[in-house]
Write a protein that holds these residues in place. Structure first.
Motif, PDB file in Angstrom:
ATOM      1  N   LEU A  30      -0.643  -2.285  11.611  1.00 26.85           N
ATOM      2  CA  LEU A  30      -1.687  -1.881  10.673  1.00 26.85           C
ATOM      3  C   LEU A  30      -1.131  -1.048   9.521  1.00 26.85           C
ATOM      4  O   LEU A  30      -1.607  -1.142   8.389  1.00 26.85           O
ATOM      5  N   SER A  31      -0.135  -0.242   9.807  1.00 22.46           N
ATOM      6  CA  SER A  31       0.472   0.595   8.770  1.00 22.46           C
ATOM      7  C   SER A  31       1.406  -0.216   7.875  1.00 22.46           C
ATOM      8  O   SER A  31       1.416  -0.054   6.663  1.00 22.46           O
ATOM      9  N   GLY A  32       2.181  -1.085   8.480  1.00 18.18           N
ATOM     10  CA  GLY A  32       3.224  -1.792   7.736  1.00 18.18           C
ATOM     11  C   GLY A  32       2.793  -3.066   7.056  1.00 18.18           C
ATOM     12  O   GLY A  32       3.383  -3.466   6.054  1.00 18.18           O
ATOM     13  N   SER A  33       1.769  -3.718   7.569  1.00 13.11           N
ATOM     14  CA  SER A  33       1.359  -5.004   7.019  1.00 13.11           C
ATOM     15  C   SER A  33       0.932  -4.925   5.553  1.00 13.11           C
ATOM     16  O   SER A  33       1.436  -5.684   4.732  1.00 13.11           O
ATOM     17  N   PRO A  34       0.032  -4.016   5.188  1.00 12.81           N
ATOM     18  CA  PRO A  34      -0.314  -3.930   3.758  1.00 12.81           C
ATOM     19  C   PRO A  34       0.887  -3.549   2.892  1.00 12.81           C
ATOM     20  O   PRO A  34       1.020  -4.007   1.764  1.00 12.81           O
ATOM     21  N   SER A  35       1.774  -2.737   3.462  1.00 12.32           N
ATOM     22  CA  SER A  35       2.957  -2.311   2.707  1.00 12.32           C
ATOM     23  C   SER A  35       3.888  -3.479   2.435  1.00 12.32           C
ATOM     24  O   SER A  35       4.435  -3.600   1.342  1.00 12.32           O
ATOM     25  N   SER A  36       4.083  -4.344   3.437  1.00 16.10           N
ATOM     26  CA  SER A  36       4.990  -5.479   3.229  1.00 16.10           C
ATOM     27  C   SER A  36       4.430  -6.425   2.172  1.00 16.10           C
ATOM     28  O   SER A  36       5.179  -7.008   1.406  1.00 16.10           O
ATOM     29  N   THR A  37       3.103  -6.546   2.112  1.00 18.13           N
ATOM     30  CA  THR A  37       2.480  -7.360   1.071  1.00 18.13           C
ATOM     31  C   THR A  37       2.729  -6.744  -0.302  1.00 18.13           C
ATOM     32  O   THR A  37       3.056  -7.455  -1.256  1.00 18.13           O
ATOM     33  N   LYS A  38       2.594  -5.415  -0.393  1.00 19.16           N
ATOM     34  CA  LYS A  38       2.838  -4.736  -1.679  1.00 19.16           C
ATOM     35  C   LYS A  38       4.294  -4.898  -2.111  1.00 19.16           C
ATOM     36  O   LYS A  38       4.571  -5.084  -3.284  1.00 19.16           O
ATOM     37  N   VAL A  39       5.220  -4.809  -1.171  1.00 19.62           N
ATOM     38  CA  VAL A  39       6.644  -4.966  -1.496  1.00 19.62           C
ATOM     39  C   VAL A  39       6.896  -6.373  -2.018  1.00 19.62           C
ATOM     40  O   VAL A  39       7.588  -6.554  -3.019  1.00 19.62           O
TER      41      VAL A  39
END
Length: 185
Positions: A30-39
């Motif tokens: 939940l923490s990393g998924s949106p971040s990987s999309t932003k990256v």
């Protein structure tokens, strides 16, 4: 230290090894998924100067998955030891250690949104340092009452956190440190 009380729900989750491992896996996703999309959809991360020794970004999901499983199982070991602890010192150390487990889980959850989402590399560094310190202390507290079993599962995580803090510090320093761009803290 017996003043610390952990709600029953926070003890019930790690009693079952499946939910013990599942909690950090779900939180990490939940923490990393949106971040990987932003990256993937931004040039911000790729435009940063990285310190020496940064692994390929493809390694991070594999490493973190293993570390989440390991930390989750360590929480299971700790709660099982708390269930059978007879001395006040062991109970106090386990209770504080389990409390710190949830603190570090929250700090871990906050890091990706701070770093990748908000681009606040300095605040992410503060979070990472607090995460590393609390996890090392948690590991120390859980060592003796679990006969070293929790330590076995937590030491790779401790080592990775020290390394991740170095990477975060290097990125902050090389990109936003003294004399650099003003954003990042």
């Amino acid at each position: 230290m017996s003043f610390l009380h952990i709600p029953n729900i926070l003890l019930a989750i790690p009693r079952n090894p499946v939910t013990a491992v599942g909690l950090p896996l779900v939180a990490g996703f939940l923490s990393g998924s949106p971040s990987s999309t932003k990256v993937a959809n931004s040039n911000w991360y790729f435009g940063l100067t990285a310190p020496p020794g940064q692994p390929p970004r493809e390694a991070f999901p594999f490493v973190w998955t293993l570390l989440y499983c390991s930390m989750g199982y360590a929480s299971h070991v700790a709660v099982k030891a708390l269930d059978t602890a007879v001395t006040t010192t062991s109970r106090d150390n386990l209770t504080l250690g389990i409390g710190l487990y949830y603190v570090q889980l929250g700090l871990n959850f906050a890091w990706s949104p701070l770093f990748f989402g908000a681009h606040q590399t300095g605040l992410a560094l503060v979070d990472s340092a607090a995460l590393t310190i609390s996890t090392w202390y948690m590991t120390k507290l859980l060592d003796r009452p679990t006969n070293g079993k929790a330590t076995y599962y937590l030491l790779p995580y401790c080592a990775w956190l020290a390394y991740a803090t170095y990477l975060n510090a290097g990125i902050w320093w090389l990109n936003y440190g003294p004399g650099k761009r003003s954003k990042g803290l």
